[in-house]
Design a protein around this motif. Structure first.
Motif, PDB file in Angstrom:
ATOM      1  N   GLY A   3       0.844  -1.064   0.004  1.00 14.95           N
ATOM      2  CA  GLY A   3       0.023  -0.009  -0.039  1.00 14.95           C
ATOM      3  C   GLY A   3       0.897   1.183  -0.120  1.00 14.95           C
ATOM      4  N   PHE A   4       2.097   1.245  -0.158  1.00 10.41           N
ATOM      5  CA  PHE A   4       3.059   2.373   0.035  1.00 10.41           C
ATOM      6  C   PHE A   4       3.007   3.107  -1.297  1.00 10.41           C
ATOM      7  N   ASP A   5       3.393   4.367  -1.542  1.00  9.93           N
ATOM      8  CA  ASP A   5       3.465   4.765  -2.880  1.00  9.93           C
ATOM      9  C   ASP A   5       4.756   4.428  -3.622  1.00  9.93           C
ATOM     10  N   LEU A   6       5.832   4.315  -2.604  1.00  8.44           N
ATOM     11  CA  LEU A   6       7.213   3.685  -3.266  1.00  8.44           C
ATOM     12  C   LEU A   6       7.865   2.946  -2.324  1.00  8.44           C
ATOM     13  N   SER A   7       8.179   1.511  -2.503  1.00 12.71           N
ATOM     14  CA  SER A   7       8.697   0.620  -1.441  1.00 12.71           C
ATOM     15  C   SER A   7      10.380   0.378  -1.941  1.00 12.71           C
ATOM     16  N   ILE A   8      11.275   0.407  -1.094  1.00 12.51           N
ATOM     17  CA  ILE A   8      12.272  -0.189  -1.473  1.00 12.51           C
ATOM     18  C   ILE A   8      12.532  -1.466  -0.477  1.00 12.51           C
ATOM     19  N   SER A   9      12.231  -2.460  -0.933  1.00 13.62           N
ATOM     20  CA  SER A   9      12.072  -3.714   0.028  1.00 13.62           C
ATOM     21  C   SER A   9      13.150  -4.638  -0.551  1.00 13.62           C
ATOM     22  N   VAL A  10      14.419  -5.026   0.351  1.00  9.83           N
ATOM     23  CA  VAL A  10      15.188  -5.788  -0.093  1.00  9.83           C
ATOM     24  C   VAL A  10      15.503  -6.787   0.987  1.00  9.83           C
ATOM     25  N   GLU A  11      14.817  -8.072   0.875  1.00  7.39           N
ATOM     26  CA  GLU A  11      14.801  -9.011   1.919  1.00  7.39           C
ATOM     27  C   GLU A  11      16.485  -9.368   2.200  1.00  7.39           C
ATOM     28  N   GLU A  12      17.091  -9.239   1.078  1.00  3.96           N
ATOM     29  CA  GLU A  12      18.605  -9.962   1.290  1.00  3.96           C
ATOM     30  C   GLU A  12      19.467  -8.909   2.179  1.00  3.96           C
ATOM     31  N   ALA A  13      19.225  -8.009   2.360  1.00  2.00           N
ATOM     32  CA  ALA A  13      19.856  -6.987   2.895  1.00  2.00           C
ATOM     33  C   ALA A  13      19.919  -7.323   4.654  1.00  2.00           C
ATOM     34  N   SER A  14      21.168  -7.046   4.870  1.00  2.00           N
ATOM     35  CA  SER A  14      21.416  -7.347   6.277  1.00  2.00           C
ATOM     36  C   SER A  14      20.669  -6.626   7.335  1.00  2.00           C
ATOM     37  N   SER A  15      20.306  -5.384   6.656  1.00  2.00           N
ATOM     38  CA  SER A  15      19.706  -4.588   7.644  1.00  2.00           C
ATOM     39  C   SER A  15      19.024  -3.275   6.726  1.00  2.00           C
ATOM     40  N   THR A  16      18.158  -2.517   7.606  1.00  2.00           N
ATOM     41  CA  THR A  16      17.629  -1.280   6.809  1.00  2.00           C
ATOM     42  C   THR A  16      18.877  -0.398   6.734  1.00  2.00           C
ATOM     43  N   CYS A  17      19.717  -0.347   7.698  1.00  2.00           N
ATOM     44  CA  CYS A  17      20.651   0.627   7.884  1.00  2.00           C
ATOM     45  C   CYS A  17      21.811   0.549   6.576  1.00  2.00           C
ATOM     46  N   GLU A  18      21.915  -0.872   6.202  1.00  2.00           N
ATOM     47  CA  GLU A  18      22.689  -1.129   4.988  1.00  2.00           C
ATOM     48  C   GLU A  18      21.791  -0.535   3.779  1.00  2.00           C
ATOM     49  N   LEU A  19      20.682  -0.663   3.669  1.00  2.00           N
ATOM     50  CA  LEU A  19      20.032   0.283   2.496  1.00  2.00           C
ATOM     51  C   LEU A  19      20.124   1.716   2.503  1.00  2.00           C
ATOM     52  N   ILE A  20      19.879   2.305   3.895  1.00  2.00           N
ATOM     53  CA  ILE A  20      19.857   3.666   3.907  1.00  2.00           C
ATOM     54  C   ILE A  20      21.244   4.332   3.521  1.00  2.00           C
TER      55      ILE A  20
END
Lengths: 327, 327
Positions: A117-134
């Motif tokens: 339901g989000f207008d844009l999602s960056i969803s990376v299950e393989e990432a170690s953490s959300t901080c790695e994505l940020i």
């Protein structure tokens, strides 16, 4: 990965940034770093969380304030960025507001089965953490904006969500990011690790001592369990927050495949499930009692009592171990 | 850094490689990796240690055998390479042989105050671990020789000598090496971490439970101590080896500057001293009772009894804290 999100965010004056309820190092680290990114790029940021920042992370909230949400503050926001949770309900009392309000909402997260339901999602299950994505938000835009505060915030999330860089979610790339954060932030790991991990009280260690004496093995030594009761908290003058990280102890028993920490603290029994076998998916296991999370780390709740919760969860685990053996 | 050593080693047919007595992850990892390097470069290698490889590291000794030294095997060697200790006495019963024999001996190590009797020494106190140094042996020569076995051996030493990459000895370069090892060895950190750390027995966790209940604070909560007695070992059917890593628990108390683990297991009291303050040098502290090591991690021995050892060591620590306050 972040190009589209950056373009969208740059259109707003003020963005409300949410970390998930019952916050941990990854969501607070990501939130603080994202707020600093917004400010560095000329966008006002307001950090929101229903719950208090845990004691061992309060130094991060000094880098950027995190406040309880209220209508007045939310009305100031032109858009919302939710971090480290993939469904609006993870963001507490104003989740309906985020979900239903006609303001855009964006998500950055690494948990499985994201809400769409989000207008844009960056969803990376393989990432170690959300901080790695940020970190990639900075990398995509201007990596020189990673100063000491940003670097320590992001390092905190990577550290806490990977059991101190030990999980199988840690790739060479994760380790390179950790290296870059040390370099850009000009700090050494102990400066973060001691704040995050070495902040135990004597009482907490005495609670851990009691909890460790309850470790038991089931199903031919494949499942280890440990529990904490309300009485133990009372005897050691501790709270639920003091149990953070306890599940690592049953998980450290040689040869087991999975571990569960049971917390019987009044309102039923809360459970943390962990797997150290590629064969055992504790997300499936937790879903059978209405919980969920990752393959290797999930959470669930049981109405209790404690003995019944242990019996039921071990039984579900036993079924999964049998189906593994048959496959 | 390794150019001269490589030139020298390449002249020999057979090199005896020693790791220090009471071996740990760093010396065994470095030894196994160095032996593999020698073999990959056409030089026979024999790994020596007086003591048994600890249980949680025996998988490394499957990558390259480590045997007890004896005259016959030593006579086969044309030179000796000693690792992760900087004085011949760290290498056990044949230390005189290494020291006095007219065969060349080389040292690679990261401990302070190296003995200068070796034919060539690579002594880098700033290095996180001897394994970090041995990686440079490969880097200097042919980094493609870092296969899965070498990578896991070196990763083990970096991991165990840095408290899972948390100490202030970990630089961006250390973290880059960790990343390179994961990439070259094609593994994830849990494959090493679980072998090294998640191999506790129920008995060991019950021993830890007992030990943790002894944690006490001294000198205005600046020094934390914990102890293990022979009786505790007997009650939990454990041994001295099961106390490995226990000093991390008193060290985890918030706000303290230093921690000591006392082990009263029969022959006096063995002590592990750790500092988490740049102001407190536990090497100086340990030297006052005939021990030594690093600024942040040292060891010592006291004739006992336990109560006297605690009293004396806290008193020495108190003096150091006073001199810090005055400086």
């Amino acid at each position: 990965m972040f190009e589209e999100l950056i373009q969208k965010l740059q259109k707003f004056d003020t963005v409300g940034v949410f970390s998930h309820i019952r916050p941990d190092g990854d969501c607070i680290g990501a939130q603080v770093a994202a707020c600093l990114w917004l400010e560095k790029n000329g966008i006002n940021a307001i950090g929101f969380n229903d719950d208090n920042v845990p004691l061992n992370l309060q130094w991060l909230a000094e880098f950027y304030p995190i406040q309880e949400p209220n209508e007045k503050a939310l009305n100031k926001c032109d858009a919302f960025l939710v971090l480290d949770g993939n469904s609006p309900k993870r963001f507490g009392s104003y989740s309906d507001y985020i979900q239903d309000y006609p303001k855009p909402s964006f998500m950055v997260d690494h948990h499985p089965d994201p809400h769409d339901g989000f207008d844009l999602s960056i969803s990376v299950e393989e990432a170690s953490s959300t901080c790695e994505l940020i970190f990639h938000l900075f990398l995509q835009n201007d990596v020189s904006q990673v100063d000491e505060k940003v670097a320590k915030a992001l390092y905190t999330g990577i550290l806490t969500d990977t059991g101190s860089l030990q999980y199988d979610s840690v790739t060479p790339e994760t380790m390179n990011i950790a290296s870059e954060l040390l370099r850009l932030g000009e700090f050494r790991p102990n400066e973060v690790a001691e704040k995050v991990f070495s902040t135990k009280s004597l009482n907490q260690l005495h609670l851990l001592s009691k909890a460790m004496s309850t470790i038991e093995l089931f199903e031919d030594n494949q499942i280890a369990i440990m529990y904490v009761t309300k009485e133990m908290l009372e005897e050691t003058n501790t709270t639920n927050d003091d149990c953070e990280g306890f599940v690592a102890y049953p998980l450290s028993v040689a040869g087991i495949k999975a571990a569960i920490l049971f917390k019987a603290l009044g309102d039923g029994v809360k459970m943390s499930l962990r797997s150290k076998s590629n064969d055992v998916d504790v997300n499936k296991w937790a879903r059978k009692v209405g919980g969920g999370g990752h393959k290797k780390a999930s959470g669930a709740w049981h109405p209790g009592p404690l003995e019944k919760a242990i019996e039921d969860l071990v039984e579900i685990g036993a079924e999964q171990l049998v189906s593994v053996d048959k496959s």
